[in-house]
Design an enzyme around this catalytic site. Structure first.
Site, mmCIF file in Angstrom:
data_model
loop_
_atom_site.group_PDB
_atom_site.id
_atom_site.type_symbol
_atom_site.label_atom_id
_atom_site.label_comp_id
_atom_site.label_asym_id
_atom_site.label_seq_id
_atom_site.Cartn_x
_atom_site.Cartn_y
_atom_site.Cartn_z
ATOM 1 N N ASN A 49 24.383 112.368 -15.190
ATOM 2 C CA ASN A 49 23.085 111.804 -14.763
ATOM 3 C C ASN A 49 21.696 112.552 -15.554
ATOM 4 O OD1 ASN A 49 23.678 114.147 -13.247
ATOM 5 N ND2 ASN A 49 22.061 113.901 -11.755
ATOM 6 N N GLU A 62 27.669 107.388 -14.048
ATOM 7 C CA GLU A 62 28.664 106.426 -14.345
ATOM 8 C C GLU A 62 27.961 105.496 -15.472
ATOM 9 O OE1 GLU A 62 27.045 107.517 -11.271
ATOM 10 O OE2 GLU A 62 28.505 107.061 -9.804
ATOM 11 N N CYS A 97 25.234 101.105 -9.992
ATOM 12 C CA CYS A 97 26.384 101.700 -10.991
ATOM 13 C C CYS A 97 27.873 100.824 -10.604
ATOM 14 C CB CYS A 97 26.671 103.183 -10.706
ATOM 15 S SG CYS A 97 25.473 103.981 -11.586
HETATM 16 ZN ZN LIG Z 1 24.240 105.044 -9.818
#
Ligand SMILES: [Zn+2]
Length: 147
Positions: A49, A62, A97
């Site tokens: 992230n 992701e 995601c």
């Molecule tokens: Zn996400």
């Protein structure tokens, strides 16, 4: 029921998603997430992230992994594994995601939700995003709605 047999590839992406957490840029949430994507030809692409002072511009691990992979020519995936530092629960991808995973992994891509001790729960895009939106919907629009 006996423990499922876990292939070396799956063990590797579970280890790699946990490793990828160390690159997380998350000074605002302090919530590290790592992801490891397994391509159909056996390569592993990781992501983490990445937050921003303008909060909404951050990206999840992701999508980071998937966008990295696609930008390097990989568009077909077997599985993704996701890790956080949460010890008591398996982390699960956000809705954005899930949609991006559905785009590139199709409904059958396996998703490994992991804990720091490498224990996991396996699910799939189909389970995470039932009735997911994909190009077949656009095809229907093109052929049935437009003149
Ligand atoms: Zn996400």
């Amino acid at each position: 029921m006996a423990d499922p047999i876990v292939s070396d590839e799956i063990k590797k992406i579970i280890a790699e998603c946990n490793e990828a957490k160390k690159f997380a840029y998350c000074p605002y949430s302090n919530f590290r997430v790592g992801a490891a994507l397994l391509t159909t030809d056996g390569q592993i692409i990781t992501g983490c992230n990445i937050e921003n002072a303008s909060y909404t511009l951050g990206v999840c691990a992701e999508r980071c992994a998937i966008f990295k992979a696609v930008s390097e020519g990989h568009t077909s995936f077997k599985a993704i594994a996701v890790a956080s530092d949460v010890k008591d629960e398996f982390i699960s991808p956000c809705g954005a995601c899930r949609q991006v995973m559905f785009e590139f992994g199709g409904k059958d891509m396996k998703v490994y939700l992991t804990k720091p001790d490498h224990s996991f729960r396996v699910t799939s895009n189909k389970e995470l995003l039932p009735d997911g939106f994909d190009s077949s919907v656009l095809d229907m629009v093109r052929t049935k709605v437009l003149p």
